[in-house]
Write a protein that holds these residues in place. Structure first.
Motif, PDB file in Angstrom:
ATOM      1  N   TRP A   1      -4.651  -3.941  -0.013  1.00  0.00           N
ATOM      2  CA  TRP A   1      -4.274  -2.527  -0.092  1.00  0.00           C
ATOM      3  C   TRP A   1      -3.834  -2.173  -1.513  1.00  0.00           C
ATOM      4  CZ3 TRP A   1       0.582   0.089  -0.625  1.00  0.00           C
ATOM      5  CH2 TRP A   1       0.510   1.464  -0.322  1.00  0.00           C
ATOM      6  N   ARG A   2      -3.024  -3.050  -2.119  1.00  0.00           N
ATOM      7  CA  ARG A   2      -2.531  -2.791  -3.473  1.00  0.00           C
ATOM      8  C   ARG A   2      -3.672  -2.805  -4.485  1.00  0.00           C
ATOM      9  NH1 ARG A   2       3.135  -2.473  -5.285  1.00  0.00           N
ATOM     10  NH2 ARG A   2       2.524  -3.948  -6.912  1.00  0.00           N
TER      11      ARG A   2
ATOM     12  N   ARG B   1      -5.650   0.380  -4.155  1.00  0.00           N
ATOM     13  CA  ARG B   1      -4.907   1.502  -4.683  1.00  0.00           C
ATOM     14  C   ARG B   1      -4.918   1.486  -6.213  1.00  0.00           C
ATOM     15  NH1 ARG B   1       1.188   3.145  -3.713  1.00  0.00           N
ATOM     16  NH2 ARG B   1       1.244   1.506  -5.283  1.00  0.00           N
ATOM     17  N   ALA B   2      -4.872   0.286  -6.783  1.00  0.00           N
ATOM     18  CA  ALA B   2      -4.869   0.159  -8.247  1.00  0.00           C
ATOM     19  C   ALA B   2      -6.280   0.267  -8.818  1.00  0.00           C
ATOM     20  CB  ALA B   2      -4.228  -1.158  -8.647  1.00  0.00           C
TER      21      ALA B   2
ATOM     22  N   PRO C   1      -1.297  -9.006  -7.885  1.00  0.00           N
ATOM     23  CA  PRO C   1      -1.289  -7.629  -7.388  1.00  0.00           C
ATOM     24  C   PRO C   1      -0.250  -7.357  -6.300  1.00  0.00           C
ATOM     25  CG  PRO C   1      -3.276  -8.798  -6.701  1.00  0.00           C
ATOM     26  CD  PRO C   1      -2.610  -9.631  -7.741  1.00  0.00           C
ATOM     27  N   ILE C   2       0.266  -8.424  -5.691  1.00  0.00           N
ATOM     28  CA  ILE C   2       1.257  -8.231  -4.634  1.00  0.00           C
ATOM     29  C   ILE C   2       2.556  -7.645  -5.172  1.00  0.00           C
ATOM     30  CG2 ILE C   2       2.749  -9.526  -3.055  1.00  0.00           C
ATOM     31  CD1 ILE C   2       0.455 -11.203  -2.335  1.00  0.00           C
ATOM     32  N   GLY C   3       2.887  -7.971  -6.412  1.00  0.00           N
ATOM     33  CA  GLY C   3       4.133  -7.490  -7.001  1.00  0.00           C
ATOM     34  C   GLY C   3       5.291  -8.411  -6.659  1.00  0.00           C
TER      35      GLY C   3
ATOM     36  N   TRP D   1      -1.733  -6.838   2.426  1.00  0.00           N
ATOM     37  CA  TRP D   1      -0.930  -6.137   1.428  1.00  0.00           C
ATOM     38  C   TRP D   1      -1.590  -6.210   0.056  1.00  0.00           C
ATOM     39  CZ3 TRP D   1       2.851  -2.744   0.769  1.00  0.00           C
ATOM     40  CH2 TRP D   1       3.617  -2.760  -0.402  1.00  0.00           C
ATOM     41  N   ALA D   2      -2.053  -7.400  -0.313  1.00  0.00           N
ATOM     42  CA  ALA D   2      -2.726  -7.565  -1.607  1.00  0.00           C
ATOM     43  C   ALA D   2      -3.986  -6.710  -1.661  1.00  0.00           C
ATOM     44  CB  ALA D   2      -3.078  -9.034  -1.838  1.00  0.00           C
TER      45      ALA D   2
END
Lengths: 194, 198
Positions: B189-190, B193-194, B148-150, B186-187
């Protein structure tokens, strides 16, 4: 000095401390205990910090001894964590071995047993999944650091980049046992790295 | 047809701590350059102590926990069946014989460490050891696609870790606490959001 103190001293000498005192061994154990709790991506992710501590800060091992501890542990069967045992053994004999291997195993083992008994149901909570995902890029960076640090004694040799890149390609592209690459490394090293 | 509870999805338990000790010793002695693949073959395929699903779940949990994954797996599996006695049996089965072998190899090496050919051979093996570690990192790179971090953030984090720990030689503890919490946040939050928080 009392007879008792002398006896304790000679017992320490028998344990093969190589001139290290109890304080050194305790510090060694404490450092490896801390690394135990940081080893989220496996034992190998802590190798750069072991090198920083043992080689750069303390000077208890030289870069060659450090890298060869890991190389020897990879030739022998078993979990690769045994490289930590070998480092402790080289620094301060049996006491050093107990300090590094015991230190590296104790905190993580107690955590694992506690989680195994009491924490099973929360394994898919969002925070834990975020932590798992978040640690992956760090693990990647730490493994690259390990690879970099391990080449410290041989970085100036022309054959080192060839061996590193060759090993990566073979390990990623084929299912060959790593032992073949280690054997190749031994031959190349015996011929060109003495 | 012999059927285990829950439709055969459970493994059959080991008989005794001694059986645990022997099984983990046997798998450790087969593990050159990584014991985990052997652990799957022995515990799931040969002994049937764990179903494939149970093995994956146990391993996933051990990978989140600090410490060597295979040792954690042995401890947790042993503890499930025979408590602390089982945990100690499995972990010592994993470690004792390989430790003796490693010490024997190291002692043999010390005897010939002054011979230039031997020093050279070990240096070459060290370079290959570095390559083996890097290849683990390369394989891990492939899993970033599903993370999920991208990719962009992952690359920045991985490079920052390498620069600080590998190049600048900062203590690992500060890097892991600092970058690790930033990365986890960050992970988190992502994933929220997803809509991955269910």
């Amino acid at each position: 000095m009392t007879a008792g103190a002398t006896m304790i001293d000679s017992l320490w000498a028998m344990a093969g401390l190589h001139g290290h005192g109890l304080a050194d061994v305790l510090q060694l154990a404490l450092h490896f205990m801390m690394l135990s709790l940081l080893a989220i991506g496996g034992a190998m992710t802590t190798a750069p910090d072991m090198q920083r501590y043992l080689v750069q800060d303390r000077g208890w091992l030289d870069a060659d001894q450090f890298t060869s501890s890991i190389a020897i542990a990879q030739v022998a069967p078993g979990p690769n964590i045994l490289f930590a045992a070998l480092m402790g053994w080289t620094v301060a004999g049996m006491a050093g071995l107990v300090a590094t291997l015991g230190g590296f195993l104790l905190p993580s083992s107690l955590t694992t047993l506690a989680v195994g008994r009491y924490g099973r149901s929360r394994a898919d909570a969002l925070a834990l999944r975020a932590f798992t995902a978040g640690m992956v890029p760090l693990t990647l960076g730490l493994l690259l650091s390990s690879g970099w640090v391990l080449t410290a004694p041989t970085r100036h040799e022309w054959s080192t980049p060839l061996l590193v890149v060759g090993t990566v390609v073979v390990m990623v592209r084929t299912r060959l046992s790593p032992l073949w690459m280690i054997a190749l490394g031994a031959i190349v090293g015996a011929l060109f790295m003495r | 047809m012999p059927e285990a509870p829950e439709g055969g999805r459970m493994g059959t338990p080991p008989r005794s701590p001694w059986a645990l000790y022997l099984a983990f010793q046997r798998l450790a002695l087969q593990g050159f350059g990584g014991v985990l693949p052997v652990a799957h073959r022995e515990l799931v395929d040969r002994l049937g102590w764990l179903s494939p699903q149970e093995f994956v779940e146990l391993l996933a949990l051990c990978q989140v926990l600090p410490g060597p994954n295979i040792v954690n797996l042995a401890l947790m599996f042993g503890d499930r069946h025979f408590g602390v006695r089982g945990a100690l049996a499995a972990a010592s089965g994993l470690l004792t014989a390989p430790l003796l072998i490693v010490l024997a190899v190291a002692t043999a090496y010390r005897g010939v460490a002054d011979v230039p050919v031997v020093t050279g051979a070990l240096r070459g093996m060290g370079a290959v050891a570095a390559g083996l570690v890097v290849s683990t990192a390369v394989k891990l790179w492939g899993t970033l696609e599903r993370n999920p971090i991208g990719r962009p953030a992952s690359v920045v984090l991985a490079i920052s870790t390498w620069v600080t720990v590998g190049w600048l030689r900062w203590p690992m503890v500060w890097v892991v606490l600092g970058l690790g919490s930033a990365s986890t946040a960050w992970a988190w939050w992502r994933m929220r959001r997803a809509g991955l928080d269910r």
